[in-house]
Design an enzyme around this catalytic site. Structure first.
Site, PDB file in Angstrom:
ATOM      1  N   ASP A  27       0.835  -1.191   0.000  1.00  8.23           N
ATOM      2  CA  ASP A  27       0.000   0.000   0.000  1.00  8.23           C
ATOM      3  C   ASP A  27       0.878   1.251   0.000  1.00  8.23           C
ATOM      4  O   ASP A  27       2.005   1.226   0.509  1.00  8.23           O
ATOM      5  CB  ASP A  27      -0.894   0.028   1.237  1.00  8.23           C
ATOM      6  CG  ASP A  27      -1.983  -1.031   1.188  1.00  8.23           C
ATOM      7  OD1 ASP A  27      -2.332  -1.470   0.076  1.00  8.23           O
ATOM      8  OD2 ASP A  27      -2.483  -1.422   2.262  1.00  8.23           O
ATOM      9  N   TYR A  67       6.271  -8.267   8.752  1.00  6.52           N
ATOM     10  CA  TYR A  67       5.996  -6.838   8.857  1.00  6.52           C
ATOM     11  C   TYR A  67       6.235  -6.337  10.272  1.00  6.52           C
ATOM     12  O   TYR A  67       5.991  -7.063  11.243  1.00  6.52           O
ATOM     13  CB  TYR A  67       4.528  -6.535   8.511  1.00  6.52           C
ATOM     14  CG  TYR A  67       4.093  -6.918   7.129  1.00  6.52           C
ATOM     15  CD1 TYR A  67       4.094  -5.981   6.097  1.00  6.52           C
ATOM     16  CD2 TYR A  67       3.645  -8.206   6.843  1.00  6.52           C
ATOM     17  CE1 TYR A  67       3.669  -6.324   4.819  1.00  6.52           C
ATOM     18  CE2 TYR A  67       3.223  -8.558   5.566  1.00  6.52           C
ATOM     19  CZ  TYR A  67       3.231  -7.616   4.561  1.00  6.52           C
ATOM     20  OH  TYR A  67       2.820  -7.954   3.306  1.00  6.52           O
ATOM     21  N   ARG A 104      -3.779  -4.657   7.887  1.00  5.30           N
ATOM     22  CA  ARG A 104      -4.791  -3.705   8.363  1.00  5.30           C
ATOM     23  C   ARG A 104      -6.074  -4.418   8.770  1.00  5.30           C
ATOM     24  O   ARG A 104      -6.802  -3.936   9.630  1.00  5.30           O
ATOM     25  CB  ARG A 104      -5.048  -2.627   7.319  1.00  5.30           C
ATOM     26  CG  ARG A 104      -5.383  -3.114   5.947  1.00  5.30           C
ATOM     27  CD  ARG A 104      -5.411  -1.939   4.980  1.00  5.30           C
ATOM     28  NE  ARG A 104      -5.245  -2.387   3.609  1.00  5.30           N
ATOM     29  CZ  ARG A 104      -5.908  -1.850   2.594  1.00  5.30           C
ATOM     30  NH1 ARG A 104      -6.745  -0.868   2.792  1.00  5.30           N
ATOM     31  NH2 ARG A 104      -5.700  -2.294   1.381  1.00  5.30           N
ATOM     32  N   ASP A 113      -6.855   1.741   7.865  1.00 10.43           N
ATOM     33  CA  ASP A 113      -5.507   2.272   8.108  1.00 10.43           C
ATOM     34  C   ASP A 113      -5.583   3.784   8.237  1.00 10.43           C
ATOM     35  O   ASP A 113      -6.672   4.380   8.177  1.00 10.43           O
ATOM     36  CB  ASP A 113      -4.520   1.829   7.026  1.00 10.43           C
ATOM     37  CG  ASP A 113      -4.867   2.342   5.636  1.00 10.43           C
ATOM     38  OD1 ASP A 113      -5.623   3.331   5.528  1.00 10.43           O
ATOM     39  OD2 ASP A 113      -4.370   1.771   4.655  1.00 10.43           O
TER      40      ASP A 113
END
Length: 316
Positions: free
Chosen positions: A39, A67, A179, A81
Site C-alpha cells: 500500500d 511486517y 490492516r 488504516d
C-alpha cells in the site's frame, strides 16, 4: 542483457506501480515487474524482477512475509488504516494489556480473514476499492490465511488513555492483510482499531538488509543475480553437462533425489537447476521417475526473449 532481482526499500506515499515505473527508467528496460504490492502508506521490502527474472516473480508472490506495524485501538477508519477518515471512536481506556495479548493469540495460527473492503481484490471484474469509492457497500468473503508469528513489542497509551498504540511484528502467509488484523483486533476488544504504520521487513528469503532506497539505486543499481536469487528461493539441483544439454532443449531427465517424497519438486514449487558453471538453466518439477522443465532460461543473446516455458513436445 541485464537480468535479476532488485530489492527496493519502498518509500511512503509511493504505489508499487510508481516504483516499477522508476525502475524501468533506472534499468533502461520496460520488462520490470513486482512480487506483490505494498500500500502507498507502507514502506519496506518490494521485490522487483528485471527482464528474465520477471519469470521468478510468480514463485516469490506466494512466499511468507514479515511486517513491523503499529495498531491503534480506539479508532476505526473507512480504510482500516491511517489513510482513511475516522468513522468511529470508542475509548480504549478500559482495555487491559492481558486483553490485548489474548486478542492477539486469537488472531494467530490458521484463521479466516475478511480482507479490507478497500483492497485490490476484484469483485465482478472491478477492484473492490473502486466500488467502495463510488459509494457501494462491499462485503468480501473470508479466506484462510496463516499468522505464523504475532509478537507484541510495546503497548503505549495516549490521549488520556482513549487510544492505545500497539507495536507488533507479524509473520504471515501470502494474502494476509495486516490492516485487517488491526481492524479485527480492535473489534474483538470492542473499541475498534486501525493501522497507523506498516513496514515490510522480509519477503520469502529477501530481507530489509538487502533492500536499497530509490535514491541509492539511482546512484548504483544493485541487482541480485538470477542464479543467486533462485538459490535462496527454491530447492537446488546441480546438473551434469549432459543433463544441462537435455534440459536446455526442454527434455526430461532423471528425477531428483526428493522425488516421491513431500519435498519433491512440483510445478507450483519447482527446483532451481544449475549448470556445472553455476548458471540457472531451468526450473524443474518431478514427475514419477523423471524431472521435467517447467521453465527453461535461454542464454542471453541480446534479443528480447528472456525465458521460455518448456516444450512438452520435445520431452523424450
Amino acid at each position: 542483457m541485464l537480468s535479476g532481482l532488485v530489492i527496493v526499500d519502498k518509500p511512503q506515499g509511493w504505489t508499487s506501480h510508481d516504483v516499477v515505473g522508476r525502475m524501468r527508467r533506472l534499468a533502461g528496460t520496460r520488462k520490470v515487474g513486482h512480487a506483490g504490492t505494498l500500500d502507498p502508506m507502507a514502506t519496506g521490502v518490494l521485490v522487483l524482477g528485471i527482464n528474465k527474472a520477471t519469470r521468478l516473480l510468480t514463485y516469490i508472490v506466494g512466499t511468507s512475509k514479515t511486517y513491523s506495524a503499529t495498531i491503534r485501538l480506539g479508532e476505526s477508519t473507512i480504510t482500516d488504516d491511517a489513510e482513511g477518515e475516522v468513522k468511529a471512536s470508542r475509548s480504549a481506556a478500559g482495555v487491559t494489556e492481558d486483553a490485548i495479548r489474548a486478542g492477539v493469540v486469537q488472531l494467530s495460527g490458521d484463521i479466516q480473514q475478511v480482507p479490507s473492503s478497500v483492497s485490490a481484490i476484484k469483485v465482478n471484474g472491478e477492484r473492490s476499492y473502486a466500488r467502495v469509492r463510488s459509494g457501494e457497500e462491499v462485503k468480501l468473503a473470508a479466506r484462510p490465511v496463516t499468522i505464523h508469528r504475532f509478537d507484541i513489542h510495546a503497548i503505549r497509551r495516549s490521549d488520556d488513555g482513549k487510544t492505545v498504540d500497539v507495536d507488533v511484528t507479524v509473520e504471515c502467509s501470502s494474502g494476509t492483510y495486516i490492516r485487517a488484523l488491526a481492524r479485527d483486533l480492535g473489534e474483538a476488544l470492542g473499541v475498534g482499531g486501525h493501522l497507523t504504520a506498516l513496514r515490510r521487513t522480509q519477503v520469502g528469503p529477501y530481507t530489509l538488509e538487502q533492500a536499497r532506497t530509490l535514491e541509492q539505486l539511482a546512484e548504483e543499481l544493485e541487482i541480485l543475480d538470477m542464479s543467486d536469487a533462485a538459490r535462496a528461493l527454491m530447492p537446488n539441483r546441480e546438473l551434469s553437462d549432459a543433463e544441462t544439454t537435455e534440459i536446455s532443449f526442454g527434455r526430461r531427465i532423471a528425477a531428483g533425489p526428493a522425488a516421491g517424497t513431500d519435498q519433491a519438486a512440483t510445478a507450483e514449487n519447482p527446483a532451481a537447476a544449475f549448470s556445472p558453471s553455476g548458471e540457472l538453466v531451468a526450473l524443474l518439477a518431478d514427475a514419477g521417475s523423471f524431472a521435467k522443465p517447467v521453465l527453461v532460461f535461454a542464454p542471453d543473446t541480446g534479443g528480447t526473449d528472456t525465458g521460455r516455458p518448456a516444450d512438452e513436445g520435445q520431452a523424450s
